[in-house]
Design an enzyme around this catalytic site. Structure first.
Site, PDB file in Angstrom:
ATOM      1  N   CYS A  36      30.800  30.635  44.283  1.00 34.10           N
ATOM      2  CA  CYS A  36      31.432  31.581  45.227  1.00 34.10           C
ATOM      3  C   CYS A  36      30.630  31.737  46.523  1.00 34.10           C
ATOM      4  O   CYS A  36      31.149  32.280  47.507  1.00 34.10           O
ATOM      5  CB  CYS A  36      31.605  32.938  44.561  1.00 34.10           C
ATOM      6  SG  CYS A  36      32.466  32.818  42.983  1.00 34.10           S
ATOM      7  N   HIS A  66      32.984  38.437  49.566  1.00 35.82           N
ATOM      8  CA  HIS A  66      33.625  37.574  48.565  1.00 35.82           C
ATOM      9  C   HIS A  66      34.536  38.461  47.727  1.00 35.82           C
ATOM     10  O   HIS A  66      34.106  39.490  47.201  1.00 35.82           O
ATOM     11  CB  HIS A  66      32.538  36.922  47.709  1.00 35.82           C
ATOM     12  CG  HIS A  66      33.066  36.317  46.456  1.00 35.82           C
ATOM     13  ND1 HIS A  66      34.173  35.505  46.442  1.00 35.82           N
ATOM     14  CD2 HIS A  66      32.649  36.416  45.159  1.00 35.82           C
ATOM     15  CE1 HIS A  66      34.418  35.129  45.193  1.00 35.82           C
ATOM     16  NE2 HIS A  66      33.505  35.664  44.402  1.00 35.82           N
ATOM     17  N   ASN A  89      40.197  35.983  42.501  1.00 35.43           N
ATOM     18  CA  ASN A  89      38.911  35.435  42.935  1.00 35.43           C
ATOM     19  C   ASN A  89      39.087  33.929  43.176  1.00 35.43           C
ATOM     20  O   ASN A  89      39.258  33.174  42.225  1.00 35.43           O
ATOM     21  CB  ASN A  89      37.878  35.710  41.833  1.00 35.43           C
ATOM     22  CG  ASN A  89      36.502  35.169  42.152  1.00 35.43           C
ATOM     23  OD1 ASN A  89      36.340  34.323  43.033  1.00 35.43           O
ATOM     24  ND2 ASN A  89      35.503  35.653  41.432  1.00 35.43           N
TER      25      ASN A  89
HETATM   26  N1  ACO Z   1      43.118  41.982  28.802  1.00 36.99           N
HETATM   27  C1  ACO Z   1      42.960  42.918  27.871  1.00 36.99           C
HETATM   28  N2  ACO Z   1      41.788  43.155  27.272  1.00 36.99           N
HETATM   29  C2  ACO Z   1      40.745  42.411  27.637  1.00 36.99           C
HETATM   30  C3  ACO Z   1      40.836  41.412  28.612  1.00 36.99           C
HETATM   31  C4  ACO Z   1      42.093  41.202  29.195  1.00 36.99           C
HETATM   32  N3  ACO Z   1      42.289  40.282  30.148  1.00 36.99           N
HETATM   33  N4  ACO Z   1      39.632  40.846  28.772  1.00 36.99           N
HETATM   34  C5  ACO Z   1      38.807  41.484  27.925  1.00 36.99           C
HETATM   35  N5  ACO Z   1      39.469  42.415  27.240  1.00 36.99           N
HETATM   36  C6  ACO Z   1      38.960  43.310  26.215  1.00 36.99           C
HETATM   37  C7  ACO Z   1      37.721  42.790  25.563  1.00 36.99           C
HETATM   38  O1  ACO Z   1      38.034  41.887  24.525  1.00 36.99           O
HETATM   39  C8  ACO Z   1      37.103  44.062  25.046  1.00 36.99           C
HETATM   40  O2  ACO Z   1      37.739  44.432  23.845  1.00 36.99           O
HETATM   41  P1  ACO Z   1      36.885  44.970  22.596  1.00 36.99           P
HETATM   42  O3  ACO Z   1      36.239  46.213  23.114  1.00 36.99           O
HETATM   43  O4  ACO Z   1      37.921  45.181  21.571  1.00 36.99           O
HETATM   44  O5  ACO Z   1      35.893  43.892  22.293  1.00 36.99           O
HETATM   45  C9  ACO Z   1      37.489  45.101  26.089  1.00 36.99           C
HETATM   46  O6  ACO Z   1      38.592  44.547  26.824  1.00 36.99           O
HETATM   47  C10 ACO Z   1      36.376  45.434  27.046  1.00 36.99           C
HETATM   48  O7  ACO Z   1      35.787  44.196  27.437  1.00 36.99           O
HETATM   49  P2  ACO Z   1      34.611  44.200  28.453  1.00 36.99           P
HETATM   50  O8  ACO Z   1      34.149  42.806  28.666  1.00 36.99           O
HETATM   51  O9  ACO Z   1      33.614  45.228  28.040  1.00 36.99           O
HETATM   52  O10 ACO Z   1      35.366  44.707  29.746  1.00 36.99           O
HETATM   53  P3  ACO Z   1      34.721  45.176  31.077  1.00 36.99           P
HETATM   54  O11 ACO Z   1      35.097  46.572  31.319  1.00 36.99           O
HETATM   55  O12 ACO Z   1      33.298  44.799  31.187  1.00 36.99           O
HETATM   56  O13 ACO Z   1      35.526  44.267  32.144  1.00 36.99           O
HETATM   57  C11 ACO Z   1      35.331  42.219  33.399  1.00 36.99           C
HETATM   58  C12 ACO Z   1      35.526  42.861  32.028  1.00 36.99           C
HETATM   59  C13 ACO Z   1      36.506  42.626  34.293  1.00 36.99           C
HETATM   60  C14 ACO Z   1      35.300  40.717  33.240  1.00 36.99           C
HETATM   61  C15 ACO Z   1      33.990  42.759  34.008  1.00 36.99           C
HETATM   62  O14 ACO Z   1      32.934  42.557  33.120  1.00 36.99           O
HETATM   63  C16 ACO Z   1      33.688  42.113  35.306  1.00 36.99           C
HETATM   64  O15 ACO Z   1      34.268  42.429  36.322  1.00 36.99           O
HETATM   65  N6  ACO Z   1      32.718  41.181  35.321  1.00 36.99           N
HETATM   66  C17 ACO Z   1      32.436  40.396  36.502  1.00 36.99           C
HETATM   67  C18 ACO Z   1      33.146  39.099  36.323  1.00 36.99           C
HETATM   68  C19 ACO Z   1      33.551  38.405  37.585  1.00 36.99           C
HETATM   69  O16 ACO Z   1      34.103  38.990  38.517  1.00 36.99           O
HETATM   70  N7  ACO Z   1      33.331  37.119  37.594  1.00 36.99           N
HETATM   71  C20 ACO Z   1      33.763  36.293  38.658  1.00 36.99           C
HETATM   72  C21 ACO Z   1      32.798  35.232  38.987  1.00 36.99           C
HETATM   73  S1  ACO Z   1      31.332  35.880  39.681  1.00 36.99           S
HETATM   74  C22 ACO Z   1      31.814  36.515  41.127  1.00 36.99           C
HETATM   75  O17 ACO Z   1      32.723  36.046  41.755  1.00 36.99           O
HETATM   76  C23 ACO Z   1      31.112  37.683  41.644  1.00 36.99           C
END
Ligand code: ACO
Length: 325
Positions: A112, A252, A282
């Site tokens: 990114c 970004h 993204n």
């Molecule tokens: N739909 C429904 N439920 C989901 C999904 C989905 N798409 N994805 C995960 N879940 C569930 C998980 O399985 C978990 O369930 P569980 O508690 O029964 O195990 C629950 O939701 C919570 O999961 P978490 O991973 O704790 O969710 P979190 O609140 O952390 O959000 C996310 C996840 C959005 C990926 C967050 O961690 C995030 O924004 N991370 C950054 C990732 C990113 O943006 N990466 C891009 C590349 S790097 C960059 O560009 C900066």
């Protein structure tokens, strides 16, 4: 006076995939995706929309705005992690596609942060040769690199390309003011592409499961917020500028929760932040140049405005750039 952006362009695939479409593919919901990420739609490439084709169209649009012929280009740098081949580079495909016969061309693999690293390369090259005209592109078709059974990742990303033509300007108050880029390879396993293919001729939504993006979402979130905050703070220290000097921040477009946290920690006014993550998800290296082109065409900035870019991605890579438009 210094390195300036002479023109911008972008190109997006025709097909839109909404959160509701994703509900049909994985166990997720529009509500979950919107509240966790702020994303509502993303574009997904189809046949005839390979990474280099999107990149070449973005380039043509940027060249047209800049009033620069492809034959005047000295260098083409493409930030990408999803070219349809690893060799030749996406940049070489673009060079041939637009007929930039006098340019040399190569890709930058910085996820990114690829577009910002590319701007840095262009700035240094132009400082060394004021006649140089350089095309910097960010282009991705991450839909070809996702595991569409993994709801943790497939909901986040989209396809597209953005481009900028750079050159030297004698005009006062216009220049790339400074950059502050970093990497930390020791944290590679927080976000990586497993088993990337050497050739991927057609963009497709289905994935054979062999080449996928693997991510530790929560860890990435924490590092992304801290890295972008520190990078911007460090850049202000380096340049002697501050939040009050910035007219428009183009971050970004990772996801809204990350961006909200960065904005909150910096105490940066949200009305000065350009956001389009809702529409495109993204798009990795393409996200800043697409947002830059949209804000430019919508006349969100005027000559002399101070723009702030910041990015974070796999590698880990991150950085920020200040420029006077
Ligand atoms: N739909 C429904 N439920 C989901 C999904 C989905 N798409 N994805 C995960 N879940 C569930 C998980 O399985 C978990 O369930 P569980 O508690 O029964 O195990 C629950 O939701 C919570 O999961 P978490 O991973 O704790 O969710 P979190 O609140 O952390 O959000 C996310 C996840 C959005 C990926 C967050 O961690 C995030 O924004 N991370 C950054 C990732 C990113 O943006 N990466 C891009 C590349 S790097 C960059 O560009 C900066």
């Amino acid at each position: 006076m210094g390195t300036v952006i002479l023109g911008t362009g972008s190109s997006l695939p025709k097909k839109t995939m909404s959160n509701f479409d994703l509900e049909q593919i994985v166990d997720t919901s529009d509500e979950w995706i919107r509240t966790r990420t702020g994303i509502e739609n993303r574009r997904i490439g189809g046949k005839g929309e390979k990474t280099y084709q999107l990149a070449a169209q973005a380039a043509r649009n940027a060249l047209q705005m800049a009033g620069v012929e492809a034959s005047e280009l000295d260098l083409i740098v493409v930030g990408t992690i999803s070219s349809h081949m690893i060799m030749p580079s996406c940049a070489c495909y673009v060079q041939a596609e637009i007929g930039a016969d006098n340019a040399f061309a190569y890709d930058v693999n910085a996820a990114c942060s690829g577009f910002l690293y590319g701007l840095d390369i262009a700035d240094k090259q132009i400082r060394a040769d004021r006649q140089a005209k350089i095309l910097v592109i960010g282009a991705e078709t991450l839909s070809t690199r996702l595991n569409w059974q993994d709801r943790n990742t497939c909901i986040l990303f989209g396809d597209g390309a953005g481009a900028a033509v750079l050159g030297y300007s004698e005009e006062e108050q216009r220049e790339i003011i400074g950059t502050n880029h970093q990497s930390d390879g020791s944290l590679w396993d927080l976000l990586y592409m497993h088993n990337a293919p050497s050739m991927n001729p057609d963009l497709r939504v289905e994935n054979d499961g062999d080449s996928v993006i693997v991510m530790e979402g929560r860890e990435v979130f924490k590092h992304a917020v801290k890295a972008m905050e520190d990078s911007i703070t460090g850049l202000f220290e380096k340049t002697g500028l501050g939040i009050e000097d910035v007219d428009l921040m183009i971050p970004h477009q990772a996801n809204m929760r990350i961006l909200n946290k960065v904005i909150e920690r910096l105490n940066f006014p949200i009305e000065k932040v350009f956001l389009n993550v809702k529409n495109y998800g993204n798009t990795s290296a393409a996200s800043i140049p697409i947002a830059l082109d949209e804000s430019n065409r919508d006349e969100k900035m005027k000559r002399g405005d101070v723009l702030l870019f910041c990015a974070f991605g796999g590698g880990l890579t991150w950085g920020s750039t200040l420029l006077r438009w």
